[in-house]
Design a protein around this motif. Sequence first.
Motif, PDB file in Angstrom:
ATOM      1  N   GLN A  27       0.851  -1.184   0.000  1.00  0.00           N
ATOM      2  CA  GLN A  27       0.000   0.000   0.000  1.00  0.00           C
ATOM      3  C   GLN A  27       0.893   1.242   0.000  1.00  0.00           C
ATOM      4  OE1 GLN A  27      -3.002  -0.472  -0.951  1.00  0.00           O
ATOM      5  NE2 GLN A  27      -4.336  -0.280   0.815  1.00  0.00           N
ATOM      6  N   SER A  28       0.760   2.078  -1.024  1.00  0.00           N
ATOM      7  CA  SER A  28       1.682   3.196  -1.180  1.00  0.00           C
ATOM      8  C   SER A  28       1.175   4.153  -2.247  1.00  0.00           C
ATOM      9  CB  SER A  28       3.069   2.680  -1.582  1.00  0.00           C
ATOM     10  OG  SER A  28       2.981   1.854  -2.732  1.00  0.00           O
ATOM     11  N   PHE A  29       1.737   5.343  -2.232  1.00  0.00           N
ATOM     12  CA  PHE A  29       1.655   6.310  -3.321  1.00  0.00           C
ATOM     13  C   PHE A  29       3.075   6.547  -3.804  1.00  0.00           C
ATOM     14  CE2 PHE A  29      -1.931   7.355  -0.511  1.00  0.00           C
ATOM     15  CZ  PHE A  29      -2.999   7.357  -1.395  1.00  0.00           C
ATOM     16  N   ALA A  30       3.212   7.116  -4.990  1.00  0.00           N
ATOM     17  CA  ALA A  30       4.551   7.394  -5.488  1.00  0.00           C
ATOM     18  C   ALA A  30       4.528   8.592  -6.422  1.00  0.00           C
ATOM     19  CB  ALA A  30       5.136   6.178  -6.206  1.00  0.00           C
ATOM     20  N   ILE A  31       5.653   9.284  -6.483  1.00  0.00           N
ATOM     21  CA  ILE A  31       5.881  10.327  -7.482  1.00  0.00           C
ATOM     22  C   ILE A  31       7.109   9.914  -8.285  1.00  0.00           C
ATOM     23  CG2 ILE A  31       6.472  12.747  -7.896  1.00  0.00           C
ATOM     24  CD1 ILE A  31       4.996  13.421  -5.275  1.00  0.00           C
ATOM     25  N   LEU A  32       6.913   9.703  -9.573  1.00  0.00           N
ATOM     26  CA  LEU A  32       7.996   9.370 -10.489  1.00  0.00           C
ATOM     27  C   LEU A  32       8.452  10.645 -11.174  1.00  0.00           C
ATOM     28  CD1 LEU A  32       9.747   7.394 -12.221  1.00  0.00           C
ATOM     29  CD2 LEU A  32       7.763   7.221 -13.767  1.00  0.00           C
ATOM     30  N   SER A  33       9.725  10.996 -11.010  1.00  0.00           N
ATOM     31  CA  SER A  33      10.275  12.194 -11.638  1.00  0.00           C
ATOM     32  C   SER A  33      10.807  11.870 -13.026  1.00  0.00           C
ATOM     33  CB  SER A  33      11.395  12.779 -10.780  1.00  0.00           C
ATOM     34  OG  SER A  33      10.901  13.156  -9.510  1.00  0.00           O
TER      35      SER A  33
END
Length: 579
Positions: free
Chosen positions: A205-211
Amino acid sequence: MLRERMAVLDLDAFIVPRADAHQGEYVAEADARLAWLTGFTGSAGFAIVTMDRAGVFIDGRYRVQVKSQVDLAHFTPVPWPETKPSAWLRDALPSGGKAGFDPWLHTRKEIEAMKKGLADSGIELAALAGNPVDAIWQDRPAPPVGRARAHADALAGEASGQKRRRLAGELRENGQTAAFLSLPDSISWLLNIRGTDIPKNPIVQSFAILSDDGHVTLFSDPDKFDDGLRAHLGNEVTILHPRELTDALRNLGGTVRIDPATAPEIAFRLVEEAGAHIACAPDPAILPKARKNPAELKGMRAAHLRDGVAMTRLLAWLDARDPASLTEIDVVRKLEALRREEGIIDISFDTISGSGPNGAIVHYRVTESTNRRLAAGEMLLVDSGGQYPDGTTDITRTIPLGHPPEEAIAPYTAVLRGMIAISRTRFPKGVAGAHLDALARQFLWAEGFDYDHGTGHGVGAALCVHEGPARISRVSDLPLEPGMILSNEPGYYREGAFGIRIENLITVIGAEAEPGRDMLGFETLTLCPIDTRPVDRAAMSRDEADWLDRYHARVRQELSPLLDEGTRDWLLRATAAIS
């Protein structure tokens, strides 16, 4: 209690979705607000509560189940999507009013559709800072903190760094500085990790920001990650607590890619507050994840071979017993024990074991209170699957307990013919699931029958058993591509009598075609006999019978060396040619 809270907030209505902030089909106990409030435990649906009525919106899979789970004196089942939530609200609040929603639990696409449906109604959709259900849920379970683990690159077929750089390159090509990911299976696929936060779904369970440089900021409880896993993730992945997500979204600049179909409404609002530009586009991992690579397909085939051993042993065991000596739960326990012997990490969803009338409940879940003793002359529907280290399985078989009931023969044969039609079909590149769905239904329609669910859903590789975006469904316009794995599961359900479903998993492959044309077809992954006792052979064509005989010959060839002598003898009889 909810209405009292609504009065404090000056709300005339409140929407309670099944979904969590990740829009997952399966939610943690801490996020099971709909079940806590209403008692309904289906995998899709929502409720809308006003001061004088409460509707529980359910699709065709749950029309029977909902009536047994909710208190009909307080909750009214509402057929959905036939009845839109905006239409229901217009009727419930004819003078207008204020309908609240939690912006973490609804996608932008969902909210925009509702706003459009409420235009000129005098009903305001209000995003709330806190969820009123959470405010009254005194014994709410704690959020999950399951251990995360590495998913070997050999099974993934591609290192996480390669995946991240590939997707980052796509962002740069589109002038996007970052992408926000809210789907845990996308993030688990991207980082080659697996978890234990949600039973039966090996996701973190997570969120992510891919740069756009390939760096990922992962928002998940740091306690899930030991030193070995952190080393696996490397220096280009930063782990932050989920409470830091709000500030991170507010601090994004440039052009941020967000998926309006999967990301929560709050993400759009926070990025908009920061003044960044939003590019509405699909989650960048969702299609690459759906297109399984050779290593993932190899793992799925291996998992289905072991799963076929467990299922065949179950069917042989069941056939050797007096049905009256067994209950639905006995079948569940036996099958799960057999799968454990074949190396499952977990089952892939709650096993459905429905005999007689319980088989007509599409997503029936047997409990001690509903458990039926099997009986000769009935049909038993078993829908189940396993999570193996290298793959995910999902299979349904419908078994006559002794002689099949006469009234089940025509629909069983029609369901089987529909499943075979999908299995045998070839189609041009660019064809979507909506174009194929009728192939599975044609023989049922000819009898005046149908079923109220899609024909097939996407399946993850050692991931979620229900995976988007590929489907075989009337509403799916996504073109099918090689490597996509789908279920093939037409069915028929006669309330109060029996249910029929036959399901194999299939993967899209290239097919022979005339020069200049790109054609696709399906390879069947599932290896398990299909019961031929309820088949009306006269209703089947020669080509259909030949397909079934070839499939059974393959099942015999691949499974026989892995079975004990008694089960092997049973398999020989169960897969005898019908043509």
